[in-house]
Design a protein around this motif. Structure first.
Motif, PDB file in Angstrom:
ATOM      1  N   PRO A 156      17.657   7.796  -1.676  1.00 45.21           N
ATOM      2  CA  PRO A 156      16.709   7.941  -0.577  1.00 45.21           C
ATOM      3  C   PRO A 156      15.322   8.266  -1.112  1.00 45.21           C
ATOM      4  CG  PRO A 156      18.716   9.149  -0.124  1.00 45.21           C
ATOM      5  CD  PRO A 156      18.814   8.684  -1.541  1.00 45.21           C
ATOM      6  N   GLY A 157      14.343   7.644  -0.546  1.00 42.85           N
ATOM      7  CA  GLY A 157      12.987   7.903  -1.010  1.00 42.85           C
ATOM      8  C   GLY A 157      12.027   6.841  -0.512  1.00 42.85           C
ATOM      9  N   THR A 158      10.793   7.015  -0.897  1.00 43.11           N
ATOM     10  CA  THR A 158       9.735   6.123  -0.437  1.00 43.11           C
ATOM     11  C   THR A 158       9.018   5.540  -1.646  1.00 43.11           C
ATOM     12  OG1 THR A 158       9.435   7.616   1.427  1.00 43.11           O
ATOM     13  CG2 THR A 158       7.685   6.000   1.053  1.00 43.11           C
ATOM     14  N   THR A 159       8.709   4.256  -1.572  1.00 45.48           N
ATOM     15  CA  THR A 159       7.896   3.633  -2.607  1.00 45.48           C
ATOM     16  C   THR A 159       6.727   2.929  -1.937  1.00 45.48           C
ATOM     17  OG1 THR A 159       9.885   3.237  -3.907  1.00 45.48           O
ATOM     18  CG2 THR A 159       7.902   2.062  -4.587  1.00 45.48           C
ATOM     19  N   VAL A 160       5.547   3.227  -2.400  1.00 47.58           N
ATOM     20  CA  VAL A 160       4.378   2.532  -1.863  1.00 47.58           C
ATOM     21  C   VAL A 160       3.714   1.771  -3.001  1.00 47.58           C
ATOM     22  CG1 VAL A 160       3.927   4.090   0.063  1.00 47.58           C
ATOM     23  CG2 VAL A 160       2.960   4.608  -2.170  1.00 47.58           C
ATOM     24  N   ARG A 161       3.070   0.678  -2.635  1.00 48.93           N
ATOM     25  CA  ARG A 161       2.384  -0.121  -3.640  1.00 48.93           C
ATOM     26  C   ARG A 161       1.115  -0.685  -3.020  1.00 48.93           C
ATOM     27  NH1 ARG A 161       4.371  -4.771  -7.849  1.00 48.93           N
ATOM     28  NH2 ARG A 161       2.401  -5.853  -7.979  1.00 48.93           N
ATOM     29  N   ALA A 162       0.053  -0.683  -3.794  1.00 48.97           N
ATOM     30  CA  ALA A 162      -1.206  -1.276  -3.338  1.00 48.97           C
ATOM     31  C   ALA A 162      -1.718  -2.198  -4.431  1.00 48.97           C
ATOM     32  CB  ALA A 162      -2.218  -0.183  -3.041  1.00 48.97           C
ATOM     33  N   ASP A 163      -2.206  -3.353  -4.030  1.00 47.15           N
ATOM     34  CA  ASP A 163      -2.742  -4.339  -4.962  1.00 47.15           C
ATOM     35  C   ASP A 163      -4.145  -4.745  -4.521  1.00 47.15           C
ATOM     36  OD1 ASP A 163       0.294  -4.736  -5.154  1.00 47.15           O
ATOM     37  OD2 ASP A 163      -0.420  -5.983  -6.809  1.00 47.15           O
ATOM     38  N   ALA A 164      -4.988  -5.024  -5.477  1.00 46.52           N
ATOM     39  CA  ALA A 164      -6.302  -5.582  -5.159  1.00 46.52           C
ATOM     40  C   ALA A 164      -6.733  -6.422  -6.348  1.00 46.52           C
ATOM     41  CB  ALA A 164      -7.301  -4.468  -4.901  1.00 46.52           C
ATOM     42  N   GLY A 165      -7.609  -7.386  -6.079  1.00 44.82           N
ATOM     43  CA  GLY A 165      -8.065  -8.193  -7.196  1.00 44.82           C
ATOM     44  C   GLY A 165      -8.980  -9.318  -6.789  1.00 44.82           C
ATOM     45  N   SER A 166      -9.166 -10.239  -7.719  1.00 46.00           N
ATOM     46  CA  SER A 166     -10.054 -11.374  -7.511  1.00 46.00           C
ATOM     47  C   SER A 166      -9.649 -12.166  -6.266  1.00 46.00           C
ATOM     48  CB  SER A 166     -10.008 -12.292  -8.733  1.00 46.00           C
ATOM     49  OG  SER A 166     -10.405 -11.595  -9.886  1.00 46.00           O
ATOM     50  N   PHE A 167     -10.533 -13.007  -5.821  1.00 43.63           N
ATOM     51  CA  PHE A 167     -10.341 -13.837  -4.621  1.00 43.63           C
ATOM     52  C   PHE A 167     -10.077 -12.972  -3.385  1.00 43.63           C
ATOM     53  CE2 PHE A 167      -8.261 -16.110  -8.244  1.00 43.63           C
ATOM     54  CZ  PHE A 167      -9.321 -16.958  -8.521  1.00 43.63           C
ATOM     55  N   ASP A 168     -10.741 -11.797  -3.330  1.00 41.03           N
ATOM     56  CA  ASP A 168     -10.563 -10.899  -2.180  1.00 41.03           C
ATOM     57  C   ASP A 168      -9.091 -10.679  -1.865  1.00 41.03           C
ATOM     58  OD1 ASP A 168     -13.232 -10.415  -1.748  1.00 41.03           O
ATOM     59  OD2 ASP A 168     -13.470 -12.239  -0.529  1.00 41.03           O
ATOM     60  N   THR A 169      -8.334 -10.440  -2.895  1.00 37.39           N
ATOM     61  CA  THR A 169      -6.894 -10.243  -2.725  1.00 37.39           C
ATOM     62  C   THR A 169      -6.598  -8.765  -2.494  1.00 37.39           C
ATOM     63  OG1 THR A 169      -6.474 -12.099  -4.208  1.00 37.39           O
ATOM     64  CG2 THR A 169      -4.643 -10.581  -3.839  1.00 37.39           C
ATOM     65  N   TYR A 170      -5.957  -8.475  -1.383  1.00 38.01           N
ATOM     66  CA  TYR A 170      -5.555  -7.106  -1.071  1.00 38.01           C
ATOM     67  C   TYR A 170      -4.149  -7.126  -0.492  1.00 38.01           C
ATOM     68  CZ  TYR A 170     -10.589  -6.398  -1.166  1.00 38.01           C
ATOM     69  OH  TYR A 170     -11.895  -6.383  -1.543  1.00 38.01           O
ATOM     70  N   SER A 171      -3.360  -6.154  -0.843  1.00 35.88           N
ATOM     71  CA  SER A 171      -2.060  -6.029  -0.183  1.00 35.88           C
ATOM     72  C   SER A 171      -1.565  -4.601  -0.314  1.00 35.88           C
ATOM     73  CB  SER A 171      -1.038  -6.999  -0.795  1.00 35.88           C
ATOM     74  OG  SER A 171      -0.725  -6.616  -2.114  1.00 35.88           O
ATOM     75  N   GLY A 172      -0.696  -4.230   0.598  1.00 40.20           N
ATOM     76  CA  GLY A 172      -0.084  -2.906   0.553  1.00 40.20           C
ATOM     77  C   GLY A 172       1.340  -3.016   1.034  1.00 40.20           C
ATOM     78  N   SER A 173       2.232  -2.275   0.400  1.00 39.91           N
ATOM     79  CA  SER A 173       3.617  -2.333   0.859  1.00 39.91           C
ATOM     80  C   SER A 173       4.228  -0.940   0.863  1.00 39.91           C
ATOM     81  CB  SER A 173       4.449  -3.280  -0.023  1.00 39.91           C
ATOM     82  OG  SER A 173       4.632  -2.735  -1.303  1.00 39.91           O
ATOM     83  N   LEU A 174       5.257  -0.813   1.680  1.00 38.79           N
ATOM     84  CA  LEU A 174       5.953   0.461   1.847  1.00 38.79           C
ATOM     85  C   LEU A 174       7.446   0.157   1.895  1.00 38.79           C
ATOM     86  CD1 LEU A 174       5.993   3.531   2.801  1.00 38.79           C
ATOM     87  CD2 LEU A 174       5.992   2.604   5.107  1.00 38.79           C
ATOM     88  N   ARG A 175       8.195   0.913   1.113  1.00 33.91           N
ATOM     89  CA  ARG A 175       9.649   0.755   1.153  1.00 33.91           C
ATOM     90  C   ARG A 175      10.267   2.120   1.342  1.00 33.91           C
ATOM     91  NH1 ARG A 175      14.441   0.491  -1.488  1.00 33.91           N
ATOM     92  NH2 ARG A 175      15.689  -1.313  -0.906  1.00 33.91           N
ATOM     93  N   GLN A 176      11.162   2.220   2.312  1.00 35.05           N
ATOM     94  CA  GLN A 176      11.772   3.511   2.616  1.00 35.05           C
ATOM     95  C   GLN A 176      13.286   3.356   2.627  1.00 35.05           C
ATOM     96  OE1 GLN A 176      10.269   6.615   3.490  1.00 35.05           O
ATOM     97  NE2 GLN A 176      12.373   7.334   3.313  1.00 35.05           N
ATOM     98  N   THR A 177      13.951   4.235   1.932  1.00 37.25           N
ATOM     99  CA  THR A 177      15.415   4.204   1.915  1.00 37.25           C
ATOM    100  C   THR A 177      15.944   5.534   2.403  1.00 37.25           C
ATOM    101  OG1 THR A 177      15.230   2.849  -0.069  1.00 37.25           O
ATOM    102  CG2 THR A 177      17.395   3.662   0.450  1.00 37.25           C
ATOM    103  N   GLY A 178      16.984   5.490   3.208  1.00 40.52           N
ATOM    104  CA  GLY A 178      17.550   6.741   3.711  1.00 40.52           C
ATOM    105  C   GLY A 178      19.034   6.598   3.965  1.00 40.52           C
ATOM    106  N   ARG A 179      19.677   7.707   4.298  1.00 46.34           N
ATOM    107  CA  ARG A 179      21.116   7.676   4.550  1.00 46.34           C
ATOM    108  C   ARG A 179      21.474   8.572   5.724  1.00 46.34           C
ATOM    109  NH1 ARG A 179      23.165   8.471  -1.517  1.00 46.34           N
ATOM    110  NH2 ARG A 179      22.333   6.532  -2.312  1.00 46.34           N
TER     111      ARG A 179
END
Lengths: 339, 696
Positions: free
Chosen positions: B171-194
């Motif tokens: 169980p836990g949370t993982t977050v990720r953020a990306d940025a870069g050339s060509f105005d590339t942006y993204s963000g993600s969230l993953r959550q696991t639980g029981r």
């Protein structure tokens, strides 16, 4: 109209997603047992006293990246399942100081410490908290450490290993091994009894350095008899050198059809017949129970072998040895080689 | 000054080194028990291997993917020997295995958690495949060679199996953020639980990018402008590779049951270099898909039986609003441009099951069966043109005056459905010590064109403790797509209900040699024979357009050599070299658009505790042109990338800094035959990306 449909689609999807995402933290926080690692960490930094009157436990464990992080998370989960009081999981980062941890232990009114890994053990030692310490998930340790705490090693119990050997290669009558006394002297004492119980003859060779170990393995294979003998690789950085000794042993074992089994999962991947490796959840439960006992009774000290194990086998090696493994019957957890 | 710098450098080294020192010791201990990180992942339950037929395969775990600083699966697949990824058609990649290339890439099967990602319309993966982020991926397995004996349709040249992260993870949370050339942006969230015995995981990712906007000097309209004396073309001008991404997934696991559902949307998708090879800066595509599967797996049903049953559901909707030729095209006949807006909805339902029996001495036998319903249940089209046949000239586009709904009168495709029933048998038989024969056969029965049977044989010899050899034979197929069977009102690509499947027969020999604990070498040679290749070919009267036919053959042979070497604990080297010689026996021309030689090398150097530097190099040779394309072969290219990775600055997290095309090389993928974009498709120049991942 079509654009509007698409927009509605986006909105509906987002609503669904939000429900999904929002429900997940609730799952984690609501989890009664394992949960919460997330919840524990929150608690560990919250300046409130535990509600439970039962003895609280603080678990000191290293802050480490994946995939290793999962090992400690599983152990912590097991500890929480067997602890009657509240469990405070304290990650130890590079900047964590003894004073911070000690303050936290006192704030949480913990009655016992569980130290995991080298860093956990080191921190528990430096705290001088006066609390009983149960340690686990440590590979090697000094005699001093083992003398002052109850230390559950990651080295599998030889009794379990030999019992598995008799199941997998029942014809084996003799087990040959090479070890370094500083690292595995304690293990060999246990191994002698375990071998006797299984009706096996244990032949132990002590090696002071890697060169001596390599020479000894050469002699072992020169005399080894197919069907009768098996070679046991212990967790020993001196006697079982990864670059020279291990490939030699695996190759000779293959060529002479001598089963080679191991105390290290890594060796099965390379070609050893089988190994036992930690069942982290069960290990955690054992540590949790031991910690509870340490609060109420005198803390038994010393180094203990791993009792909570899972079985990994290499079917390629088994086939070569002419052993027909029924993995379901054996309760195999991992099969190598992986695709 | 020098002293000051030295002291600063020392402080810096202490700062960045100390954080990782303790963790390093811990990892050292654990690696003595578990071995490498991949084995740890397997042992802690985050990556479960699956049973399958022996093959020539590459496997990438989440740990591998993280280590290489990948954002998209194409960053990972670039390392697979024998695989060339092309971006000839905008952002949608073509995976060309061993010289097998086609516009829609129907010879490659892609699975996510065992569910095919194939669209029934043309047999490709549609616009959804414009990007596939790796944030929620646990493992990617790539099989080179045929796989129809197990997987069925499209598994001809290769099979790419993607497995998402399991809810059984801690169980836990993982977050990720990306940025870069060509105005590339993204963000993600993953959550696991029981909750009790129920494990649950949720994943959400949102991203956007303007994409590769390299300049196209001349396009199809440039040629038309020369004919009509107009200046309608947008060339020279940039390609349009914009995209917006939404990925969401939920994964629930309880005892032997697992339910997974995923929603994927790609919006604001640019038209790349234009679907008719004429730049289209305003054209956009939208694509969305909802999938769900329910799996019951009982690997130890009894001592000798294991069973799996899976129900699969997928619903996909694709819409395009394109300007096929710009305003002023065809001598001003189309003042608004030639506009087309096709739209389609399709659904796929399937039930599959398999039984593993291990009760027979020296045998492991698997039987499986399934039923699939593919249904294009709605099509719609709006456009401002129609084709009119002019005797002696052929079909010419004629304006309709305004954008009209032709869904009922003259759509590109009407709704169609087909059902597929299949059954397979695979037996792994240990003939003698160290020698195993795996034999399998699968029969697929399609309700429209009939049946096809595809066998597979694999002889595996464990020649030494560190040497394994394989001899493999397989036959595979791809069925005619709905477009190839039923397309209407588009003289460029008319359907033909009288088609049979395209087939391939492949023979491979492979050897894997673990020379020492730090050195591994793999080598394989292959030969294949493709028959009845499905193509749109000119009718007997070429002016009446093109119709789908089984009209091509390809003979290929080649080899792949790969190796890894760890000369020091902190240094890992990997590389491969691939050679293919594929020829059309009817024309004796080499396979178009793909290089004959491909070389890849990568190093991972841990230069300080917690710090890695990973340069990689890809070199390919020239690409031959297609029949009817008079241009000289397209030059090869050399691309260098660099990844700087840190895992100590953020405890429980990682930072990647990635430079793609470090040398800013002018690398190009071939534009479609006959070369209406004469200068081909430029790949992105030097570009920079940063990603931060944090787990808690």
């Amino acid at each position: 109209m079509r654009r509007a449909d698409l927009k509605r689609g986006w909105q509906a999807s987002l609503r669904w997603l939000l429900m999904v995402v929002l429900s997940q933290p609730a799952l984690a926080l609501a989890a009664p047992a394992g949960g919460a690692l997330l919840a524990q960490n929150d608690d560990a930094t919250r300046p409130s006293r535990p509600a439970s009157s039962e003895a609280g436990t603080t678990v000191l464990y290293p802050d480490i990246g994946e995939p290793y992080r999962s090992i400690f998370s599983q152990i912590v989960e097991g500890i929480q399942q067997r602890s009657r009081g509240r469990v405070f999981a304290q990650k130890l980062g590079a900047s964590t100081t003894s004073q911070e941890v000690l303050d936290e232990v006192r704030r949480n009114d913990s009655k016992v410490l569980i130290a995991l890994g080298r860093n956990g053990l080191r921190m528990a030692d430096s705290l001088n908290s006066g609390l009983p310490v149960v340690a686990g998930a440590v590979l090697h340790t000094s005699e001093n450490d083992a003398a002052t705490v109850q230390l559950h090693s990651l080295a599998p119990s030889p009794a379990l290993l030999f019992a598995r050997l008799k199941q997998i290669a029942p014809a084996t009558r003799r087990v040959l091994t090479v070890f370094n006394a500083a690292q595995n002297g304690w293990m060999m004492k246990l191994a002698a009894d375990a071998a006797r119980q299984q009706g096996l003859e244990l032949v132990r060779y002590e090696a002071a350095d890697a060169k001596a170990a390599a020479r000894t393995f050469q002699e072992i294979f020169a005399d080894a008899e197919r069907g009768r003998d098996a070679v046991w690789l212990v967790q020993d950085s001196i006697a079982v050198d990864d670059t020279v000794v291990l490939p030699y042993v695996l190759e000779e074992g293959w060529n002479r059809s001598i089963p080679v089994f191991s105390s290290s999962l890594a060796h099965v991947r390379r070609g050893a017949l089988f190994a036992l490796y930690p069942d982290n959840l069960e290990l955690g439960r054992r540590l949790g129970s031991a910690a509870q006992q340490a609060v109420t009774a005198a803390n038994a000290r010393g180094l203990l072998p791993l009792q909570d194990t899972l079985l990994a086998v290499n079917v390629r090696s088994a086939n070569h040895l002419g052993l027909r493994l029924n993995t379901s019957e054996l309760g195999v957890s991992l099969v190598f080689p992986t695709p | 000054m020098r002293k000051h710098w030295k002291s600063w450098r020392l402080s810096w080294l202490i700062l960045i080194g100390s954080g990782a020192q303790a963790a390093g010791l811990e990892e050292e201990d654990l690696s003595q028990i578990y071995g490498d990180k991949t084995t740890v992942s397997v042992a802690t339950g985050s990556a479960q291997p699956v049973a399958r037929a022996p093959s020539v395969a590459s496997v990438f775990t989440a740990a591998d993917i993280e280590a290489m600083g990948a954002r998209d699966i194409d960053d990972v697949l670039a390392q697979v020997p024998g695989l060339q990824i092309l971006h000839t058609f905008g952002t949608i990649p073509v995976y060309a295995f061993r010289g097998i290339y086609s516009q829609y890439n129907q010879q490659v099967l892609v699975l996510i958690n065992g569910v095919p990602m194939t669209s029934a319309v043309v047999g490709d993966r549609g616009n959804l495949w414009s990007s596939v982020p790796v944030d929620n991926i646990a493992r990617i397995e790539v099989v080179r060679g045929p796989g129809s004996a197990l997987y069925g349709a499209e598994a001809m040249a290769g099979v790419i199996s993607i497995f998402t992260k399991d809810p059984d993870l801690q169980p836990g949370t993982t977050v990720r953020a990306d940025a870069g050339s060509f105005d590339t942006y993204s963000g993600s969230l993953r959550q696991t639980g029981r909750i009790g015995g129920l494990s649950a995981a949720g994943f959400l990712r949102i991203g956007r990018s303007t994409g590769n906007d390299a300049t196209i000097d001349a396009d199809a309209q440039t040629g038309l402008d020369a004919t009509f004396g107009t200046r309608a073309s947008h060339a020279p001008g940039p390609m349009t590779n914009t995209r917006r991404e939404l990925d969401a997934a939920i994964d629930l696991k309880y005892s032997q049951f697992q339910f997974r559902s995923a929603y994927k949307k790609r919006g604001d998708l640019g038209a790349g270099s234009g679907v008719t090879d004429a730049l289209d800066p305003t054209g956009r595509n939208e694509s969305e898909q909802l999938t769900a599967d329910l799996t019951w797996a009982a690997p130890k049903l009894t001592d000798t039986f294991g069973a799996t049953v899976q129900l699969q559901y997928a619903d996909r909707h694709e819409y395009s609003d394109l300007v096929l030729f710009p305003a002023g095209a065809f001598g001003g006949t189309f003042p608004q441009g030639m506009i087309g807006r096709p739209e389609k909805w399709e659904r796929r339902n399937a039930v599959t099951g398999s039984l593993l029996y291990t009760g027979l001495k020296d045998h492991r036998t698997r039987v499986g069966a399934g039923y699939v319903d593919q249904d294009i249940y709605r099509t719609r089209e709006e456009k401002n043109y129609t084709y009119v046949f002019v005797p002696g000239t052929g079909y010419v586009p004629v304006p309709l005056g305004s954008i009209q709904d032709v869904s009922d009168s003259a759509p590109f495709l009407r709704p169609h459905a087909r059902q597929i029933q299949y059954a397979y048998l695979q037996d792994e038989w240990q003939l003698i010590r160290d020698l195993t024969l795996t034999a399998g056969v699968r029969h697929d029965d399609y309700s429209d064109f009939g049946g096809t049977t595809n066998p597979r044989l694999a002889l595996v010899w464990d020649a030494a403790y560190n040497v394994t050899t394989k001899l493999l034979y397989g036959r595979a197929f791809r069925p005619p797509s709905f477009a190839e069977l039923y397309n209407i009102n588009n003289p460029v690509a008319l359907g033909n209900p009288d088609l049979k499947p395209e087939t391939i027969e492949t023979v491979e020999a492979a050897i894997s040699w673990q020379i020492d604990p730090r050195t591994h070498v793999g080598f394989n040679i292959f030969q294949y024979d493709m028959e009845d290749i499905l193509r749109f070919v000119p009718n007997s009267d070429p002016s009446t357009g093109n119709t789908a036919r089984n009209a091509g053959r390809l003979r290929g042979k080649g080899f792949e050599l790969e190796g890894t070497w760890d000369p020091a604990p902190q240094l890992h080297l990997a590389g491969n070299y691939s050679y293919q010689d594929a020829v059309d026996p009817d024309t004796d021309r080499p396979a178009a658009n793909v290089p004959q030689h491909r070389f890849y090398a990568r190093a991972d150097w841990q230069f300080l505790p917690g710090w890695w530097l990973s340069p990689q190099l890809t070199h390919i040779t020239e690409r031959p042109r297609d029949t009817g394309d008079a241009r000289a072969p397209l030059d090869g290219y050399t691309l260098a990338d660099l990844v700087l990775r840190n895992t100590s600055l953020i405890p429980g997290g990682a930072i990647n800094f990635v430079i793609r095309n470090l040398g800013d090389a002018d690398a190009r993928d071939p534009s479609p035959s006959p070369g209406r974009i004469p200068g081909d498709i430029p790949l992105p120049g030097r570009s920079y990306f940063v990603s931060v991942t944090y787990g808690f």
